[in-house]
Design an enzyme around this catalytic site. Structure first.
Site, PDB file in Angstrom:
ATOM      1  N   ARG A  80      -6.270  -5.486  21.063  1.00  0.00           N
ATOM      2  CA  ARG A  80      -5.572  -6.718  20.696  1.00  0.00           C
ATOM      3  C   ARG A  80      -4.590  -7.196  21.758  1.00  0.00           C
ATOM      4  O   ARG A  80      -4.542  -8.374  22.092  1.00  0.00           O
ATOM      5  CB  ARG A  80      -4.813  -6.497  19.388  1.00  0.00           C
ATOM      6  CG  ARG A  80      -5.754  -6.311  18.235  1.00  0.00           C
ATOM      7  CD  ARG A  80      -5.033  -5.977  16.966  1.00  0.00           C
ATOM      8  NE  ARG A  80      -5.999  -5.947  15.865  1.00  0.00           N
ATOM      9  CZ  ARG A  80      -5.700  -5.637  14.624  1.00  0.00           C
ATOM     10  NH1 ARG A  80      -4.462  -5.329  14.293  1.00  0.00           N
ATOM     11  NH2 ARG A  80      -6.626  -5.645  13.693  1.00  0.00           N
ATOM     12  N   HIS A 135      -1.641 -10.619  17.524  1.00  0.00           N
ATOM     13  CA  HIS A 135      -3.072 -10.580  17.206  1.00  0.00           C
ATOM     14  C   HIS A 135      -3.781 -11.737  17.890  1.00  0.00           C
ATOM     15  O   HIS A 135      -3.344 -12.869  17.800  1.00  0.00           O
ATOM     16  CB  HIS A 135      -3.252 -10.675  15.685  1.00  0.00           C
ATOM     17  CG  HIS A 135      -4.602 -10.255  15.236  1.00  0.00           C
ATOM     18  ND1 HIS A 135      -5.704 -11.014  15.483  1.00  0.00           N
ATOM     19  CD2 HIS A 135      -5.032  -9.161  14.571  1.00  0.00           C
ATOM     20  CE1 HIS A 135      -6.764 -10.396  14.974  1.00  0.00           C
ATOM     21  NE2 HIS A 135      -6.381  -9.261  14.419  1.00  0.00           N
ATOM     22  N   LEU A 152       0.822  -1.205   0.000  1.00  0.00           N
ATOM     23  CA  LEU A 152       0.000   0.000   0.000  1.00  0.00           C
ATOM     24  C   LEU A 152       0.857   1.257   0.000  1.00  0.00           C
ATOM     25  O   LEU A 152       0.608   2.193  -0.766  1.00  0.00           O
ATOM     26  CB  LEU A 152      -0.934   0.000   1.209  1.00  0.00           C
ATOM     27  CG  LEU A 152      -2.077  -1.005   1.136  1.00  0.00           C
ATOM     28  CD1 LEU A 152      -2.955  -0.880   2.368  1.00  0.00           C
ATOM     29  CD2 LEU A 152      -2.912  -0.768  -0.112  1.00  0.00           C
ATOM     30  N   GLY A 192       4.161   1.627  -0.776  1.00  0.00           N
ATOM     31  CA  GLY A 192       5.050   1.734  -1.927  1.00  0.00           C
ATOM     32  C   GLY A 192       4.323   2.000  -3.232  1.00  0.00           C
ATOM     33  O   GLY A 192       4.691   2.892  -4.003  1.00  0.00           O
TER      34      GLY A 192
END
Lengths: 250, 232, 645
Positions: C337, C266, C43, C45
Site C-alpha cells: 500500500r 491506502h 472487533l 472490543g
C-alpha cells in the site's frame, strides 16, 4: 442548485416537534445527502442556531446508522442505498425535500432526526446468535457447507440493521430484520441446534417491542439498502410455526 | 398461557389464522362459483334449484358451511385486531409518505377491501341465504318434487341496476383482495419455494383474482342484460 | 520509564505457549468478583467483552454509537488473513509471521507478530462456528484469495463485507452475554477519562450522549478498544465518529503513545470532489488484482483530461504510463500500500494527475474485462463497482475508475507490552488502538486478524494474570475522591467547550487541522515541512480555544459538543505526530521522509539508529513530550531492504 428543506425538529423525546423550513443555495449535485445536511448545520451554527441532530457514522452504506425518511421514503428515492449513499444529483434544482425521522412505536425519537433503535439489539439478544464460547470451535473446514447455502446465509446476513424496513412498512413491522437474522443462522449447520428456540424467542421479543405484524406488502424489501428478499420472511414463518408445533417447550 | 394460545396470540400466529381462514374461503369460492355456473344453464333454473336443494340438505356440506361462517367471522375479527395492533405500532404518522413507490395498492388496503366484502357478504346473504332458509320464497316442482325456487329470487335481484352495480364493485374488491391475499396466505405459512411460488402467484392472479371474480360478476350482469332485453 | 516488553524467553514458536503456561489463573469461583470495563465494541472490543464474560468476569462495555454492531470494523471490505494453508500453496504460521514483519518494514516486535500469526487459525474456526458466512467453494470448503500482494492465498472473505460479517459474529457473541447478564452494555456513551489511582487504572468517566450526564464507572481493569486516529487528517476512510479521545485522555493520564506518525495511506480510494467532502471511501485493495494503474504520459494530455477536453478512453496505449508496472516489474500493480500510494502522489505532483482536481490516477479494468469477460469481473467486484458508480456517477465497466490515496489506518497507538497492557497497570489497549503488530505498515487483511486475535485469544489469558496478581479487593469504588476529581476535570473541560463563544465551528477547525496534517505529515514528510506544521498546529490550538463556538447545552444530545472535544484531542495528537515524524530520521513503511530515500526514490531505512519503538510520554499542557525508546530485537528474520522490483 437550490434546495428547500422541511426538516423535523424536536428538542427531545418528550417535546413536541414540527417541520421547519430551511433554504439552501449553492448545493453541489455531487454532494451526498448528509453533506448537504453538513452545509445546513454549518449555516445554522454560524447563526447561533442549534444544528439538526441526525445519526450517521461510516458514510459508506454499511454501519446502518443513518436513517432519514426523505420525501416519503426510507433513505430517499434511490433504492438499494442508504441515506449516506444518496447524492444530491437525485434531486432537481429548486426541489422541496421533506425529511422526517423513522416513525415507529418501537423507535422513539431522541432528538430531531435521531431515533432509538435499541429494540433491534434486544431482539438479537433474545436469540440471534450461536451459543459457542471462544476457544471451543473445531476446524473451520470440518463441516462443508454447500456454496449455495453459504450464499443464501450471506444474502440474509448482510442486513445492516438500519431499520428502513420498519420505517417503510405501513405497520412498522420488523419482520424483515428478524427474518434476516433467523434465516442467516437457520440455513447454516452451525445454527441448527438452536434454530427452534431462536425463532420462538426472537419473534416473542419482536412482539414485545411493539412492532407491527407483516402484511407482505413488500415495502421493506424494496426500501432495504441491501435488498434483502421476502423469501427470508417466509423462512421465518416456517421456522416459527415448525418450532411452535414441534418444540418440547409448553 | 398454553403454547397454543401463546402461538395464536403472537403476531405471526394471528397471521396464520388469517391465512388459514382466508385460504379456506378461497376453496369455498371455487365450489361456489362452479355451482352457480348452473345459473347460465338454459333450463329455467332447474339445475340451479336442484343444486341449491342439495347444498342446503347434505349433512357434510351443512357442516362445512358452519365452518365457513366461522371462518368469515374469525377472519374479520382477526383482521380488526391486527389492524388495531398495526396502527398502534406507529402512533405518530409521517407528514408525507409515498407508499405507492414501494408496494402495490391492494397490499396496503386489504382492510378497506375486506370491509367492502364484509358488507357485500351481509347483503348477499340477506338476499339469498336468508330467503332460502327463512322465506318467503316461491316454489318450483320438478318430477313431482317441490323445490324452493331460488332461481326466481336471483332473477328478481339482478333486475335491479344498482344491485348489479354493487355486485360488480364488490367483485372488483374481491379481485384486489385476492390478488394480494392468495399468495400472502402461502407466504404466512412459510410456503415459499423457487419452484412452486411462481405457480401459486399464477393461480392467485389468473384464477383467484381474474377468473373467479369475473365469473361471479358475469352472473348479475348477464341477468340484468337479459332483463333489459339486450340479450335473449 | 520502564519499557519492558515482557516478550517471553525461548524459541519464537514456543514463546506464546510458554507464556500462557506461566500466567496466573483466576479461580473460577472468583471470576465474577472481578469487574472489567471494555471501551469500544468493534472487533477487538466486542470479542474481548464476549470472551471475558464467557469466562465469568463481570463486564461493562461502552460504545458511542447507538448499537455495538455499528463500530467501524464493520466497514472493512477485503478479508482476514489466517495461516490455514487450506490451499496447499506453502503457507505456514512462520510465513505469515515473516510476511507481516517484513511488510511492516521491521518496526514491530517479533514475538507479538508471531503470536498473531499463530492464533490466526483459531480465529477462522471461531468465526465459522459463530455462523460467519465466509465464501466457499462448490465442494463446501472455505475459499481463499490472495490479497495485498501476498504470494499465497490465505485471505478468507465474505463478499466485500468481511468486516461486517466478523463484527456481526462478535456482536452476536456479545449479545448473548448481554442476555446472560454478564455484560452490561452502554451504547451512546463516550469515555472521557481514565481514572488512575495508586498507579493503577481504576475505572473511567463517561458522558451519556443522550442526556449529557457525566458518570463514573469503577473496575479492576480497563480495556481500550477504541480504534485508530486516522480522522486527525479530517478526511479519511474512517467513520465520522472515529476518534482518538479515549486513547488520548489515557495518554494524558500516563499511558505512552507509540509510533504515532505511522499512518497508512491506502492507494485505492475514491478521489476528493469538493470542499464539502466529509469523508473518503475506500475501494477494496483486491481491485488491484485485476485493475491496472496508470496516468497519462505527458502533462499536456493530463491537462486536457482535467479540463474535460479529452477522455481517458481516448488516450492511446503508448500515451499511457502504467507507472507501477514500469517501476516494479516483479510486483507490478500489487506492490504494498505505501509504495502504491506514494507513486500515485509522485505522478500527480508531476502534473500528470487526472480528475478536475488533478489528484487522481486511473485504475483500469478494460484489459481484465477483455481477458475474462464482464461476467467474471462483475462476479468478483460487482458490489465495488456499484458503490463507485453511486458515488461518482460514472460506469467503471466502460471508463477507468479514478483513484487516489487516502488515510486509512494508523499503525501507531498506545504502547503495550506483550500482555497488551499499557504503561498504566490495569489499562489495556487492543486492536488498532495499540501499536503492537503492524510496525510501520500494515498488510491488507491483517487489521481484522489483529483485532480478533487480541480480543478472542490474547487478552482473555493475559488479563487473568493481572487480576490474579492484584486480587479482587484491590478496587477503588466509583464514589472515591479519585473519581470525583476526574469527573470534575471532565465537567470543567466540557464547560470550557460549551462556554466558548467564538466564530468558528469545530468542523471548520478540524478541516484545517486535516489540511496541515495531510500536507506536511501525510504521504511524504520533510524536516522543514514538519517544523512548519508544528507551528501551524500550535496556532490552530490557540484559535480553537479562543475562537471556537459550540451551540446548544451540555445536558442534552449535542453532536457539536462531542465533535469539539474530539477535535481538541486531535489537535494535540497532531502535534505529537509531527514530533514523532520529525524525530524518526529515516523512511520506513508509511513514514516517508524526503531526506531519506534511495537514488531511485525508494524508502531508506536506518536500522542501525532507528530500529526502535518510539514511545512518547505526556508531560503536561503545552510541555514537550518525552521520547522513550524500546529497542526492537530481531533474532529470527534478517533485516533486508524491501524490494518489490
Amino acid at each position: 442548485m437550490k434546495i428547500n428543506l422541511k426538516v423535523w425538529r424536536q428538542k427531545n423525546g418528550n417535546a413536541a416537534g414540527k417541520l421547519v423550513d430551511y433554504k439552501l443555495d449553492n448545493i453541489s449535485p455531487d454532494m451526498s445527502f448528509l453533506e448537504m445536511f453538513d452545509v445546513l448545520n454549518d449555516e445554522l451554527m454560524h447563526k447561533g442556531d442549534e444544528p439538526v441532530a441526525f445519526d450517521h457514522d461510516c458514510r459508506e452504506g454499511i454501519c446502518g446508522m443513518c436513517s432519514m425518511y426523505i420525501n416519503g421514503r426510507a433513505h430517499g428515492p434511490q433504492t438499494g442505498a442508504t441515506t449516506c449513499q444518496l447524492h444530491m444529483r437525485s434531486f432537481a434544482d429548486g426541489d422541496t425535500v421533506i425529511v422526517e425521522p423513522w416513525r415507529a412505536r418501537a423507535f422513539p425519537v431522541i432528538k430531531d432526526l435521531m431515533v432509538d433503535r435499541s429494540a433491534f439489539d434486544r431482539v438479537v439478544q433474545s436469540g440471534g446468535f450461536v451459543s459457542v464460547n471462544t476457544g471451543s470451535a473445531r476446524d473451520a473446514n470440518e463441516t462443508p457447507i454447500p456454496r449455495t447455502i453459504a450464499d443464501e446465509a450471506m444474502d440474509a446476513a448482510q442486513c445492516i440493521g438500519c431499520g428502513a424496513c420498519v420505517a417503510a412498512c405501513k405497520n412498522a413491522s420488523a419482520m424483515l430484520f428478524v427474518a434476516a437474522k433467523v434465516s442467516h443462522l437457520a440455513v447454516l449447520p452451525q445454527g441448527q441446534a438452536e434454530s427452534s428456540i431462536r425463532a420462538e424467542r426472537m419473534v416473542a421479543q419482536m412482539d414485545a417491542e411493539g412492532f407491527g405484524a407483516c402484511s407482505f406488502t413488500g415495502a421493506c424489501s424494496v426500501e432495504c439498502p441491501k435488498s434483502i428478499s421476502l423469501d427470508h420472511i417466509a423462512r421465518l414463518n416456517r421456522e416459527y410455526l415448525g418450532a411452535k408445533i414441534t418444540s418440547e417447550a409448553v | 398461557m398454553s403454547w397454543v394460545t401463546q402461538t395464536l396470540a403472537s403476531s405471526l400466529g394471528r397471521k396464520v389464522i388469517m391465512s388459514l381462514t382466508g385460504l379456506f374461503l378461497c376453496t369455498f369460492l371455487i365450489v361456489h362459483v362452479a355451482g352457480n355456473l348452473q345459473l347460465f344453464k338454459a333450463d329455467g333454473g332447474r339445475a340451479f334449484n336442484e343444486y341449491s336443494f342439495f347444498m342446503t340438505h347434505n349433512p357434510v356440506i351443512m357442516t362445512v358451511s358452519y365452518l365457513l361462517y366461522t371462518s368469515i367471522v374469525v377472519h374479520a375479527i382477526m383482521a380488526l385486531l391486527l389492524t388495531r395492533h398495526n396502527q398502534a405500532s406507529r402512533p405518530v404518522k409521517y407528514a408525507y409518505a409515498r407508499p405507492e413507490a414501494n408496494s402495490p395498492w391492494s397490499s396496503r388496503n386489504m382492510g378497506i377491501l375486506g370491509t367492502v366484502l364484509l358488507i357485500f357478504i351481509v347483503i348477499h346473504m340477506r338476499t339469498f341465504w336468508y330467503t332460502m332458509h327463512f322465506g318467503p320464497i316461491p316454489m318450483a316442482e320438478y318430477d313431482g318434487k317441490e323445490y324452493k325456487d331460488l332461481y326466481k329470487i336471483v332473477l328478481e335481484a339482478f333486475s335491479n341496476w344498482w344491485y348489479v352495480l354493487f355486485y360488480v364493485i364488490a367483485m372488483a374488491a374481491l379481485s384486489y383482495h385476492l390478488v394480494h391475499g392468495f399468495k400472502s396466505g402461502f407466504q404466512t405459512l412459510g410456503l415459499r419455494h423457487k419452484k412452486y411460488t411462481p405457480l401459486i402467484e399464477f393461480l392467485g392472479v389468473w384464477v383467484f383474482s381474474i377468473l373467479i371474480p369475473a365469473l361471479f360478476a358475469a352472473m348479475p350482469v348477464y341477468f340484468f342484460l337479459k332483463h333489459v332485453g339486450v340479450i335473449g | 520509564m520502564n519499557l519492558e516488553s515482557k516478550i517471553p524467553e525461548g524459541p519464537l514458536a514456543e514463546k506464546w505457549a510458554r507464556h500462557k503456561f506461566g500466567l496466573k489463573l483466576v479461580n473460577p469461583a472468583n471470576k465474577r468478583k472481578y469487574e472489567v470495563i471494555v471501551v469500544g465494541t468493534g472487533l477487538a472490543g466486542a470479542s474481548a467483552a464476549a470472551s471475558l464474560a464467557e469466562l465469568g468476569y463481570t463486564v461493562k462495555a461502552f460504545c458511542f454509537q447507538d448499537s455495538p454492531r455499528r463500530a467501524h470494523s464493520i466497514a472493512a471490505q477485503g478479508g482476514i488473513n489466517a495461516a490455514k494453508n487450506y490451499q496447499n500453496d506453502g503457507d505456514s504460521v512462520f510465513r505469515l509471521f515473516y510476511d507481516t514483519i517484513k511488510g511492516g518494514d521491521y518496526r514491530a516486535r517479533e514475538g507479538n507478530v508471531y503470536r498473531l500469526a499463530e492464533v490466526s487459525v483459531n480465529i477462522i474456526d471461531q468465526c465459522v462456528a459463530q455462523g460467519v458466512p465466509f465464501a466457499r467453494e462448490y465442494g463446501g470448503l472455505l475459499a481463499n484469495r490472495s490479497f495485498g500482494g501476498a504470494q499465497v492465498s490465505r485471505t478468507f472473505y465474505a463478499r466485500g463485507q468481511t468486516g461486517q460479517q466478523l463484527l456481526l459474529g462478535a456482536y452476536s457473541a456479545l449479545s448473548r452475554q448481554i442476555a446472560n447478564g454478564k455484560v452490561k452494555m452502554f451504547p451512546r456513551t463516550e469515555m472521557l477519562d481514565v481514572v488512575v489511582e495508586g498507579g493503577k487504572a481504576r475505572g473511567i468517566i463517561t458522558r451519556n450522549l443522550v442526556t449529557g450526564k457525566i458518570e463514573s464507572h469503577s473496575a479492576h481493569a480497563v480495556l481500550l478498544c477504541t480504534g485508530g486516529y486516522g480522522n486527525v487528517f479530517y478526511l479519511s476512510t474512517n467513520a465520522m465518529g472515529s476518534n482518538v479521545t479515549a486513547a488520548w485522555r489515557a495518554h494524558k493520564k500516563g499511558a505512552l503513545m507509540a509510533n504515532p506518525c505511522f499512518t497508512q495511506i491506502h492507494p485505492t480510494c475514491i478521489p476528493v470532489k469538493g470542499k464539502y467532502q466529509s469523508k473518503l471511501t475506500l475501494m477494496s485493495e483486491s481491485l488491484r488484482n485485476d485493475g491496472r494503474v496508470w496516468a497519462p504520459k505527458t502533462k499536456e494530455d493530463a491537462e486536457k483530461i482535467r479540463k474535460g477536453q479529452l477522455k481517458a478512453t481516448d488516450l492511446k496505449e503508448e500515451d499511457r504510463d502504467y507507472f507501477l508496472e514500469r517501476r516494479y516489474p516483479a510486483f507490478g500493480n500489487l506492490v504494498p500500500r505505501d509504495v502504491a500510494s506514494r507513486n500515485a502522489k509522485y505522478v500527480c505532483d508531476e502534473g500528470r494527475g487526472v480528475a478536475a482536481t488533478g489528484l487522481a490516477v486511473y485504475l483500469d479494468f478494460a484489459d481484465a474485462i477483455k481477458r475474462d469477460g464482464r461476467t467474471t469481473i462483475e462476479a468478483k467486484y460487482g458490489n465495488l463497482f456499484e458503490m463507485y458508480e453511486k458515488i461518482v456517477d460514472d460506469n467503471p465497466y466502460e471508463t477507468p475508475m479514478m483513484i487516489y490515496p487516502a488515510v486509512h489506518y494508523t499503525m501507531g497507538g498506545l504502547w503495550v507490552d506483550y500482555n497488551l497492557m499499557t504503561s498504566i497497570p490495569g489499562l489495556y489497549a487492543l486492536g488498532e488502538a495499540n501499536f503492537s503488530d503492524h510496525g510501520a505498515n500494515r498488510l491488507g487483511a491483517s487489521a481484522l486478524m489483529q483485532g480478533l486475535a487480541d480480543g478472542y485469544f490474547v487478552v482473555p489469558y493475559t488479563l487473568g494474570d493481572y487480576l490474579a496478581t492484584i486480587g479482587h479487593a484491590d478496587k477503588v469504588p466509583a464514589e472515591a475522591p479519585a473519581f470525583k476529581e476526574a469527573e470534575q476535570n471532565v465537567k470543567h473541560m466540557i464547560d470550557r467547550l460549551i462556554s466558548a463563544k467564538g466564530e468558528r465551528t469545530p468542523e471548520e477547525l478540524h478541516r484545517e487541522l486535516g489540511h496541515i496534517m495531510w500536507d506536511y505529515c501525510g504521504m511524504s514528510r520533510s524536516a522543514e515541512g514538519l517544523k512548519k506544521a508544528k507551528g501551524m498546529i500550535q496556532d490552530l490550538k490557540k484559535e480553537f480555544w479562543t475562537n471556537m463556538r459550540v451551540v446548544g447545552d451540555a445536558e442534552e444530545m449535542n453532536q457539536a459538543l462531542e465533535q469539539a472535544g474530539r477535535v481538541a484531542d486531535f489537535i494535540e495528537l497532531g502535534e505529537l505526530m509531527v514530533d514523532d515524524a520529525l524525530a524518526r530520521e529515516e523512511s520506513c513503511g508509511g513514514h516517508f521522509r524526503e531526506e531519506y530515500q534511495t537514488e531511485d526514490g525508494e524508502a531508506l531505512r536506518d536500522d542501525a539508529n532507528f530500529a526502535y519503538v518510539a514511545a512518547w510520554e505526556y508531560k503536561g499542557e503545552n510541555q514537550p513530550e518525552v521520547l522513550h525508546k524500546e529497542d526492537l530485537i530481531f533474532e529470527n528474520v534478517k533485516l533486508t531492504q524491501r524490494s518489490y522490483k
